[in-house]
Design an enzyme around this catalytic site. Structure first.
Site, PDB file in Angstrom:
ATOM      1  N   ASP A 243       0.859  -1.183   0.000  1.00 11.88           N
ATOM      2  CA  ASP A 243       0.000   0.000   0.000  1.00 11.88           C
ATOM      3  C   ASP A 243       0.894   1.231   0.000  1.00 11.88           C
ATOM      4  O   ASP A 243       1.776   1.366   0.857  1.00 11.88           O
ATOM      5  CB  ASP A 243      -0.877   0.034   1.261  1.00 11.88           C
ATOM      6  CG  ASP A 243      -1.980  -1.015   1.190  1.00 11.88           C
ATOM      7  OD1 ASP A 243      -2.060  -1.721   0.168  1.00 11.88           O
ATOM      8  OD2 ASP A 243      -2.749  -1.119   2.164  1.00 11.88           O
TER       9      ASP A 243
ATOM     10  N   ASP B 246     -13.994  -6.059  -5.097  1.00 15.92           N
ATOM     11  CA  ASP B 246     -14.127  -6.147  -3.643  1.00 15.92           C
ATOM     12  C   ASP B 246     -15.509  -6.719  -3.361  1.00 15.92           C
ATOM     13  O   ASP B 246     -16.518  -6.101  -3.706  1.00 15.92           O
ATOM     14  CB  ASP B 246     -14.015  -4.757  -3.002  1.00 15.92           C
ATOM     15  CG  ASP B 246     -12.602  -4.185  -3.137  1.00 15.92           C
ATOM     16  OD1 ASP B 246     -11.678  -4.957  -3.448  1.00 15.92           O
ATOM     17  OD2 ASP B 246     -12.433  -2.972  -2.921  1.00 15.92           O
TER      18      ASP B 246
END
Lengths: 258, 213
Positions: free
Chosen positions: A11, A130
């Site tokens: 990330d 997702d």
């Protein structure tokens, strides 16, 4: 024989790794390029950067990170986060990314995936999904980090995205993400069995057995993990050897680095 | 050495250029030029044709650059400069591509490019990821000091079916044999991406640059 893949994911916020490995051999643990180099040297099969930079003006930082990584690591690199336009894709590819992951923009405008696949080729278009469990055997697509429901069935969506030209599906269970309880195997298997393109399982890895389950029970072609590698709980090489011992075809003993 | 990588707007050339720059530096220096100017092929010692996407689109892209195919034929076929095709750049050497209709290739290595059809229906298309190279040791300088069984990174749905098996230098198994490396005279091509194949890939690139066909 084709091998299953391990893909460490980093990330990145404003050009810095948010949660990173804290190995002593890193000069700058917050530098994504340093981390990428480490994963490359450990034999990671691909790399993934997820750009979580919120503000528009800071978003340029990812291009520099990608370009510097491409100078050092000769392995496939996927970049996701905020990919909304053909121009976003072009800039990432020119910086040195090999694939881009499209998430919210695909939900907002599915034709964007078709357009992107036609323009750049399916091999570089990953659709990130997702998904959240909404009932027994029912999974729905969510956006905005799992906060916004879409009413779209995740399995139907995966099939549609494959039809539109996605080359790969990056499937994250929002229920499992960050829990370390393992992949949502039912979700992974349902999607992997429904599409002919490769599926990358993501969300929930806490142990090496979870990686094994993702491939053996979830039928994933690749497994993505962040924190178990970030925090040095396991090394990539260790994870690959573990999966190989469990009978999964893995690429062992080949490393990157110069 | 002066490497020319042909830019015909097919995919990402930066990583290919970086890998060649790295290899050129290791071998004592030279230049790596990414260009869409056919005139620059004349100065090249080595010519590289990358390519991603569909055969027909890539062929159209190459043909769309005025004088490029003529320059390739002149420099590669008439003058015999070492040539490396990567992925669709390798496939373009075939006589025909059968992806999205029938498209004539460069016709340098007899054969056609057809959909890969694994005999195991659970195998995914595209063939994406690391696969183990199968070849006879010593078969070609491009594979010098690379061990059979070494892995390279593939991403493709179509493969090169050569008319003459002798032109297939390496294969991988994906529910049946898939051509991984092809070669004839001063021509070589890899279905895999050497620029993405870590050390094995850099090795292939260095071998290509050292090769004197």
């Amino acid at each position: 024989m084709l091998k299953n893949r391990i893909i460490p994911c980093l990330d990145v916020d404003k050009g810095r790794v948010v949660k990173g490995v804290n190995f002593v051999d890193l000069i700058d643990a917050g530098d994504p390029v340093e981390q990428a180099r480490l994963y490359d040297a450990e034999g990671a099969d691909e790399l993934c950067f997820l750009d979580i930079t919120a503000s528009h003006e800071d978003r340029e930082t990812i291009f520099d990170v990608v370009a510097r990584t491409a100078e050092e690591c000769f392995m496939p690199l996927t970049v996701g986060g905020g990919v909304r336009t053909v121009d976003d894709i072009r800039k990432l590819l020119l910086a040195g990314a090999d694939k881009v992951a499209i998430n919210t923009a695909a939900v907002n405008n599915p034709e964007f995936v078709r357009e992107a696949a036609l323009k750049f080729g399916s091999q570089c278009i990953v659709v990130a999904i997702d998904a959240k469990r909404t009932g027994p055997g029912k999974f729905e697509v969510f956006t905005h980090g799992g906060r916004r429901e879409t009413g779209i069935d995740a399995i139907d969506w995966a099939k549609r995205m494959a039809e539109y030209g996605a080359g790969e599906i990056l499937l994250t269970s929002m229920d499992r993400d960050g829990t370390k309880q393992g992949f949502d195997i039912e979700l992974t298997k349902a999607v992997a069995d429904a599409v002919t393109i490769p599926v990358i399982a993501s969300g929930g890895v806490g142990t090496l057995d979870h990686l094994v389950d993702g491939v053996k029970s979830g039928h994933a072609s690749a497994v993505l993990a962040a924190s178990i590698f970030h925090f040095g709980t396991y090394r990539i090489s260790e994870a690959k050897e573990y999966m190989a011992k469990a009978g999964i075809p893995m690429r062992i003993g080949e490393r990157g680095g110069k | 050495m002066d490497v020319v990588i042909i830019d015909y707007e097919s995919g990402n050339l930066r990583s290919a250029a970086k890998a060649f720059e790295h290899a050129v530096d290791e071998l004592g220096g030279g230049s790596v030029l990414v260009t869409s100017d056919p005139a620059r092929l004349a100065d090249a010692s080595h010519i590289v044709l990358p390519g991603v996407g569909a055969f027909a689109d890539c062929k159209a892209g190459l043909a769309g650059i005025s004088g490029m195919i003529d320059a390739l034929n002149e420099q590669v076929i008439a003058r015999g400069k070492p040539f490396l095709g990567i992925c669709v750049g390798m496939q373009l050497m075939a006589s025909w591509g059968r992806e999205h209709g029938d498209t004539e290739g460069l016709g340098w290595i007899p054969g056609e490019v057809v959909a890969i059809t694994p005999n195991d229906p659970s195998l995914k298309i595209p063939h994406m990821g690391w696969n183990a190279l199968e070849f006879e040791p010593g078969i070609h300088p491009l594979l010098d000091s690379i061990d059979p069984g070494s892995h390279a990174y593939f991403v493709h749905s179509y493969g090169f079916r050569a008319d003459d098996a002798a032109h297939v230098l390496a294969r991988v198994d994906y529910g049946g044999p898939v051509t991984a490396v092809i070669g004839r005279n001063n021509l070589v091509g890899t279905q895999f991406h050497p620029e993405k194949s870590q050390r094995v890939g850099l090795h292939v690139i260095a071998n290509f640059l050292k090769w004197r066909p």
